[in-house]
Design a protein around this motif. Structure first.
Motif, PDB file in Angstrom:
ATOM      1  N   UNK A 172       0.778  -1.235   0.000  1.00  0.00           N
ATOM      2  CA  UNK A 172       0.000   0.000   0.000  1.00  0.00           C
ATOM      3  C   UNK A 172       0.805   1.277   0.000  1.00  0.00           C
ATOM      4  N   UNK A 173       2.145   1.185   0.057  1.00  0.00           N
ATOM      5  CA  UNK A 173       2.968   2.398   0.052  1.00  0.00           C
ATOM      6  C   UNK A 173       2.931   3.061  -1.324  1.00  0.00           C
ATOM      7  N   UNK A 174       3.190   4.362  -1.348  1.00  0.00           N
ATOM      8  CA  UNK A 174       3.207   5.098  -2.605  1.00  0.00           C
ATOM      9  C   UNK A 174       4.526   4.858  -3.340  1.00  0.00           C
ATOM     10  N   UNK A 175       4.523   4.942  -4.677  1.00  0.00           N
ATOM     11  CA  UNK A 175       5.786   4.822  -5.436  1.00  0.00           C
ATOM     12  C   UNK A 175       6.757   5.931  -5.031  1.00  0.00           C
ATOM     13  N   UNK A 176       8.029   5.617  -5.029  1.00  0.00           N
ATOM     14  CA  UNK A 176       9.029   6.641  -4.706  1.00  0.00           C
ATOM     15  C   UNK A 176      10.303   6.376  -5.488  1.00  0.00           C
ATOM     16  N   UNK A 177      11.107   7.423  -5.583  1.00  0.00           N
ATOM     17  CA  UNK A 177      12.412   7.332  -6.248  1.00  0.00           C
ATOM     18  C   UNK A 177      13.478   7.231  -5.175  1.00  0.00           C
ATOM     19  N   UNK A 178      14.349   6.227  -5.272  1.00  0.00           N
ATOM     20  CA  UNK A 178      15.341   5.960  -4.237  1.00  0.00           C
ATOM     21  C   UNK A 178      16.747   6.005  -4.833  1.00  0.00           C
ATOM     22  N   UNK A 179      17.613   6.840  -4.264  1.00  0.00           N
ATOM     23  CA  UNK A 179      19.008   6.941  -4.685  1.00  0.00           C
ATOM     24  C   UNK A 179      19.896   6.189  -3.701  1.00  0.00           C
ATOM     25  N   UNK A 180      20.821   5.382  -4.219  1.00  0.00           N
ATOM     26  CA  UNK A 180      21.769   4.647  -3.376  1.00  0.00           C
ATOM     27  C   UNK A 180      23.144   5.292  -3.508  1.00  0.00           C
ATOM     28  N   UNK A 181      23.713   5.676  -2.402  1.00  0.00           N
ATOM     29  CA  UNK A 181      25.000   6.383  -2.405  1.00  0.00           C
ATOM     30  C   UNK A 181      26.155   5.421  -2.663  1.00  0.00           C
ATOM     31  N   UNK A 182      27.094   5.790  -3.534  1.00  0.00           N
ATOM     32  CA  UNK A 182      28.306   4.996  -3.736  1.00  0.00           C
ATOM     33  C   UNK A 182      29.345   5.324  -2.657  1.00  0.00           C
ATOM     34  N   UNK A 183      30.478   4.637  -2.717  1.00  0.00           N
ATOM     35  CA  UNK A 183      31.530   4.801  -1.716  1.00  0.00           C
ATOM     36  C   UNK A 183      32.866   5.015  -2.410  1.00  0.00           C
ATOM     37  N   UNK A 184      33.648   5.962  -1.928  1.00  0.00           N
ATOM     38  CA  UNK A 184      35.006   6.166  -2.449  1.00  0.00           C
ATOM     39  C   UNK A 184      35.946   5.138  -1.828  1.00  0.00           C
ATOM     40  N   UNK A 185      36.697   4.441  -2.675  1.00  0.00           N
ATOM     41  CA  UNK A 185      37.684   3.465  -2.227  1.00  0.00           C
ATOM     42  C   UNK A 185      39.078   4.044  -2.502  1.00  0.00           C
ATOM     43  N   UNK A 186      39.774   4.416  -1.451  1.00  0.00           N
ATOM     44  CA  UNK A 186      41.089   5.061  -1.595  1.00  0.00           C
ATOM     45  C   UNK A 186      42.191   4.016  -1.612  1.00  0.00           C
ATOM     46  N   UNK A 187      42.968   4.051  -2.715  1.00  0.00           N
ATOM     47  CA  UNK A 187      44.112   3.149  -2.825  1.00  0.00           C
ATOM     48  C   UNK A 187      45.362   3.989  -3.132  1.00  0.00           C
ATOM     49  N   UNK A 188      46.200   3.557  -4.081  1.00  0.00           N
ATOM     50  CA  UNK A 188      47.519   4.180  -4.226  1.00  0.00           C
ATOM     51  C   UNK A 188      47.710   4.976  -5.507  1.00  0.00           C
ATOM     52  N   UNK A 189      46.683   5.115  -6.334  1.00  0.00           N
ATOM     53  CA  UNK A 189      46.870   5.781  -7.631  1.00  0.00           C
ATOM     54  C   UNK A 189      46.713   7.292  -7.564  1.00  0.00           C
ATOM     55  N   UNK A 190      46.390   7.837  -6.395  1.00  0.00           N
ATOM     56  CA  UNK A 190      46.251   9.286  -6.255  1.00  0.00           C
ATOM     57  C   UNK A 190      47.047   9.769  -5.062  1.00  0.00           C
ATOM     58  N   UNK A 191      47.744  10.905  -5.255  1.00  0.00           N
ATOM     59  CA  UNK A 191      48.582  11.482  -4.196  1.00  0.00           C
ATOM     60  C   UNK A 191      48.614  12.991  -4.413  1.00  0.00           C
ATOM     61  N   UNK A 192      49.120  13.744  -3.440  1.00  0.00           N
ATOM     62  CA  UNK A 192      49.243  15.195  -3.629  1.00  0.00           C
ATOM     63  C   UNK A 192      50.135  15.514  -4.824  1.00  0.00           C
ATOM     64  N   UNK A 193      49.850  16.615  -5.545  1.00  0.00           N
ATOM     65  CA  UNK A 193      50.703  16.972  -6.693  1.00  0.00           C
ATOM     66  C   UNK A 193      52.090  17.374  -6.236  1.00  0.00           C
ATOM     67  N   UNK A 194      53.061  17.185  -7.107  1.00  0.00           N
ATOM     68  CA  UNK A 194      54.427  17.590  -6.770  1.00  0.00           C
ATOM     69  C   UNK A 194      54.574  19.098  -6.818  1.00  0.00           C
TER      70      UNK A 194
END
Length: 328
Positions: free
Chosen positions: A306-328
């Motif tokens: 009996x609930x009304x239709x709704x739009x649902x957004x699912x949040x993604x997650x940032x996975x931090x590994x080794x390919x990004x670092x502060x610029x030189x």
């Protein structure tokens, strides 16, 4: 059940109570009924039960499209949520055509007593077909982008937020010259990721960031990676439209002697299997496709109740590994 009752030496109603977990049956009687069920190989007749109760406890699932990313994980979420809610899933497919053909596929599932319909969809295939669809049962759609049909619930992964997370990570590391290598811009997901990247850059005070269009393939990432590597002045960071494109960038940079992340940082999108074993391991955005399928069924079951239709957004997650670092 009459045969089981006769075999166990009990009344028909006692068998029914055992099957439904009723607490009023004595343990010894329950054991006799269960033993009789095992000897006779009794199985419930779901069709008979649905005729008696008016409930089939069935959900129809339409697979709309043949190129659906991470479909097995989405289906795992669908099946798990359906079982948890006491439903079974009856599946069909629709590979394109007009709205009448999609409606016929849905009607076929409804004729098999489906109480609700879930659609896992390739957006270009279904966007127009669903706009005016009217169904006799509740419906949810797993796809990208809002649907304008108010009678249909929808669930999607938040592509724009994912792009914001990737871009924000690079900005927080100190990068300002962040080039975005897009997927094919005819695809909704690619446009949404552009919107998220551009919005995050604008909020950081970068008003004219550069983007180059690819097509979500490793080949396009390789081609664009070569272009960037051969420039006299390279960007300090690259946000690739997906992990496949990031793989192509890594190959191009390796050929041209561009170090990642020493010379240029790199972030992908999708957290595809094996991305943690790339050299360097890839910082990326993870999308939870199991949650996507599970949520679509949870929304649908709510609508059946009996609930009304709704739009649902699912949040993604940032996975931090080794390919990004502060610029030189």
């Amino acid at each position: 059940m009459v045969d089981v009752a006769r075999e166990a030496g009990v009344a028909h109603v006692t068998v029914s109570r055992v099957l439904n977990g009723h607490p009023s049956v004595r343990p010894q009687t329950r054991e006799r009924v269960v033993a009789a069920i095992e000897r006779l190989g009794y199985r419930r007749n779901d069709l008979a039960r649905s005729l008696k109760s008016g409930r089939s406890m069935a959900i129809g699932l339409v697979i709309a499209g043949s190129d659906l990313f991470e479909l097995p994980r989405t289906l795992r979420g669908v099946e798990g949520a359906a079982q948890q809610s006491g439903y079974w899933v009856n599946m069909s497919s629709w590979q394109g055509g007009d709205a009448d053909q999609l409606a016929a596929t849905v009607d076929r599932l409804i004729s098999q007593a489906a109480e609700g319909i879930a659609v896992i969809a390739d957006r270009p295939l279904v966007a127009g077909a669903l706009e005016r669809m009217v169904t006799r049962v509740p419906m949810t759609v797993v796809t990208s982008g809002d649907l304008t049909n108010p009678a249909i619930g929808s669930v999607e992964l938040d592509q724009e937020l994912g792009a914001r997370l990737a871009t924000r990570h690079l900005l927080e590391l100190g990068h300002r010259d962040i080039v975005h290598l897009t997927g094919h811009l005819a695809v909704f997901d690619a446009r949404a990721r552009v919107d998220g990247w551009r919005a995050e850059m604008r909020e950081a005070g970068v008003t004219s960031p550069e983007m180059l269009e690819g097509d979500f393939t490793a080949a396009s990432g390789y081609r664009l990676g070569l272009e960037l590597a051969r420039r006299r002045r390279r960007p300090t960071a690259v946000f690739a439209g997906n992990d496949q494109m990031a793989i192509g960038v890594l190959a191009a940079f390796a050929e041209e002697g561009v170090a990642v992340p020493g010379d240029v940082s790199l972030v992908g999108f999708d957290d595809m299997k094996g991305s943690e074993y790339l050299v360097p391991s890839l910082t990326t955005v993870r999308q939870d496709f199991v949650a996507l399928g599970r949520t679509s069924i949870e929304v649908l079951v709510g609508m059946i109740g009996g609930a009304r239709p709704r739009h649902h957004l699912i949040a993604p997650t940032l996975i931090v590994r080794r390919s990004a670092a502060p610029p030189r």
